[in-house]
Enzyme design. Structure first.
Site, PDB file in Angstrom:
ATOM      1  N   ASP A 140       1.014  -1.298   0.045  1.00  0.00           N
ATOM      2  CA  ASP A 140       0.059  -0.047   0.015  1.00  0.00           C
ATOM      3  C   ASP A 140       0.920   1.399  -0.003  1.00  0.00           C
ATOM      4  O   ASP A 140       0.657   2.226   0.684  1.00  0.00           O
ATOM      5  CB  ASP A 140      -0.896  -0.183   1.307  1.00  0.00           C
ATOM      6  CG  ASP A 140      -2.233   0.741   1.047  1.00  0.00           C
ATOM      7  OD1 ASP A 140      -2.542   1.015  -0.119  1.00  0.00           O
ATOM      8  OD2 ASP A 140      -2.857   1.138   2.035  1.00  0.00           O
ATOM      9  N   ASP A 203      -3.611  -3.486  -5.734  1.00  0.00           N
ATOM     10  CA  ASP A 203      -2.979  -2.059  -5.735  1.00  0.00           C
ATOM     11  C   ASP A 203      -1.491  -2.275  -6.304  1.00  0.00           C
ATOM     12  O   ASP A 203      -1.042  -1.190  -6.525  1.00  0.00           O
ATOM     13  CB  ASP A 203      -3.129  -1.444  -4.558  1.00  0.00           C
ATOM     14  CG  ASP A 203      -4.187  -1.023  -4.324  1.00  0.00           C
ATOM     15  OD1 ASP A 203      -5.363  -1.426  -4.831  1.00  0.00           O
ATOM     16  OD2 ASP A 203      -4.659  -0.225  -3.050  1.00  0.00           O
ATOM     17  N   ASP A 403     -12.691   0.551   5.268  1.00  0.00           N
ATOM     18  CA  ASP A 403     -11.517   0.653   4.082  1.00  0.00           C
ATOM     19  C   ASP A 403     -10.431   1.537   5.021  1.00  0.00           C
ATOM     20  O   ASP A 403      -9.130   1.160   4.429  1.00  0.00           O
ATOM     21  CB  ASP A 403     -11.963   1.753   3.106  1.00  0.00           C
ATOM     22  CG  ASP A 403     -12.902   1.361   2.064  1.00  0.00           C
ATOM     23  OD1 ASP A 403     -12.747   0.077   1.707  1.00  0.00           O
ATOM     24  OD2 ASP A 403     -14.023   2.006   1.883  1.00  0.00           O
TER      25      ASP A 403
END
Length: 461
Positions: A140, A203, A403
């Site tokens: 991330d 991601d 989230d």
């Protein structure tokens, strides 16, 4: 977690990616092989089978327990909707190493891959079961809400120093030996007994395609970790557990729907040579982009064309920015065109996350991705997708799991959240208004959010 990529932010990322000289010939090939508006004919067949077709999908009892905690305090239509989704499937995230092998001791274990597969194997017939592989070093890199446990370099507090010099050799070894190898061990035990699908590292590669201008993503350590980690994961699983179907995370149309961004992403796939092992791609993982309808051609809505067509509905106003991913069905069509043009023997299939995209137009900015206010549960998991390119609509992000956190965590102690991301205080995020409740850390149950998702649900799409 996934976020929208803006053309205004593209310049630095594109310039950075251009420095990767090995990508130049690949990008040129993509441009040559995929002339705008032309269909590309694949000479290959999809890898493996659609494991979801004709199969039940695994329902984790832990998800049902989370729902029950909210059902107990819900009422009216919200309670009715929450009860109706107790029997629906969602993926399980392997976001720490400890979730791979089952815990010691007797009884069921619904918190590990091994325990879940034991439970699935005990059913007749065994249901299709989906996991998210998500524990790369320096995970991330373009946000903070889901930073992980494996680092290339550790700060004194145990978190990752994303900008430290180095090649991430130790972090990559940890990922390979303590995370991927145990996953492979479990998969070998259950392949052929349970239909299994994996979504690989949300991601990660999209960040390398578009966000190299962010030093947290563009450092040598992070680039090595993502490229070598994903390549190892896909190669090891594909070699030793070939019955397992893998879908490589490819973000969503609002991120890679610009042609140059998708070209950069495909160049990375060419570099790490993973297409031969995967069935296809996962789209919209943990995001809110609409499913929509698939147009006849991938660029059908661009250049001001066909603006009144249903398939060109564009709540995020992407087509006017010359982004073909105005919805996820069109993004799948675009990806299919580009990938088969680049690799004629590759015939990809797609899964789309519909866990929270039951509403559209609820955001001030579609770049906002954290605990979106006004969102609704989307289409129930199904293989009735309306296109042979799309294997299934799935709930990859479990509806009701946060989230990311507000700056102050829920509870009377007013504890500062260690993984606070400013995007979780966007105007569209639950928790940004004084009247809102505070949000827990990513992955934890968010009672207020699941009730709002249920109130705005559109389970039939």
């Amino acid at each position: 977690m996934p976020r929208l990529f803006h053309p205004a932010a593209a310049t630095a990322a594109v310039l950075a990616s251009m420095l990767l000289s090995s990508f130049t010939s690949v990008q040129a090939a993509i441009k040559t092989q995929n002339m705008r508006g032309m269909a590309v004919t694949s000479t290959g067949k999809p890898r493996g089978t659609n494991i979801f077709k004709g199969a039940d999908m695994y329902v984790n009892p832990y998800f049902q327990e989370e729902l029950d905690s909210s059902i107990a305090t819900a009422s009216g239509e919200v309670k009715k909707t929450l009860k109706s989704i107790r029997g629906l499937s969602s993926a399980y995230w392997l976001d720490v190493k400890s979730k791979v092998h089952r815990a010691d001791g007797p009884g069921d274990d619904f918190f590990s891959m091994e325990g879940i597969l034991e439970d699935a194997a005990s059913k007749n017939p065994p249901p299709a079961t989906t996991f998210i592989v998500y524990d790369l070093p320096n995970r991330d890199c373009h946000a903070h809400a889901s930073n992980g446990e494996i680092c290339c370099t550790y700060l004194p507090d145990g978190r990752c120093d994303y900008q430290a010099e180095g090649d991430c050799k130790e972090g990559i070894q940890t990922y390979k030996k303590q995370y991927i190898d145990p996953i492979v061990q479990v998969l070998k035990k259950f392949q052929g007994k349970v239909p299994i699908a994996l979504v690989i590292e949300p991601d990660s590669l999209p960040n390398l395609a578009t966000n190299l201008g962010d030093p947290r993503c563009g450092s040598k350590a992070t680039v090595n970790a993502y490229e070598q980690g994903v390549a190892y994961a896909v190669e090891q699983i594909g070699t030793h557990a070939p019955d397992v179907m893998m879908y490589l995370d490819s973000s969503h149309g609002g991120w890679l729907g610009w042609e140059h961004s998708l070209m950069d992403y495909l160049a990375i796939l060419e570099k790490i040579n993973v297409a031969k092992h995967v069935r296809g791609f996962a789209l919209n993982t943990a995001n809110y982009q609409p499913v929509g309808e698939m147009c006849p051609f991938w660029d059908y809505c661009l250049g001001g064309k066909n603006v009144n067509a249903t398939c060109c509905a564009d709540p995020c106003k992407l087509a006017q920015q010359y982004n073909a991913g105005n919805n996820e069905m069109n993004f799948a069509l675009m990806m299919h065109n580009k990938t088969t043009g680049m690799w004629p023997s590759f015939e990809p299939r797609f899964v789309i996350d519909t866990g929270r995209n039951g509403q559209s137009g609820m955001r001030e900015s579609c770049s906002n991705w954290c605990n979106i206010r006004g969102a609704g549960i989307g289409h129930r998991p199904t293989t009735d997708t309306g296109s042979p390119l799309v294997d299934a609509f799935l709930w990859l992000k479990t509806p009701g799991e946060s989230d990311g956190c507000t700056q102050i965590l829920p509870g009377p102690d007013k504890t500062q959240c260690p993984r606070f991301d400013s995007m979780c205080m966007s105007p569209d995020s639950i928790g940004s208004l004084e009247m809102d409740p505070r949000a827990p850390e990513a992955g934890l149950w968010f009672d207020y959010q699941i009730k709002e998702l249920a109130a705005n649900a559109n389970l039939d799409g």
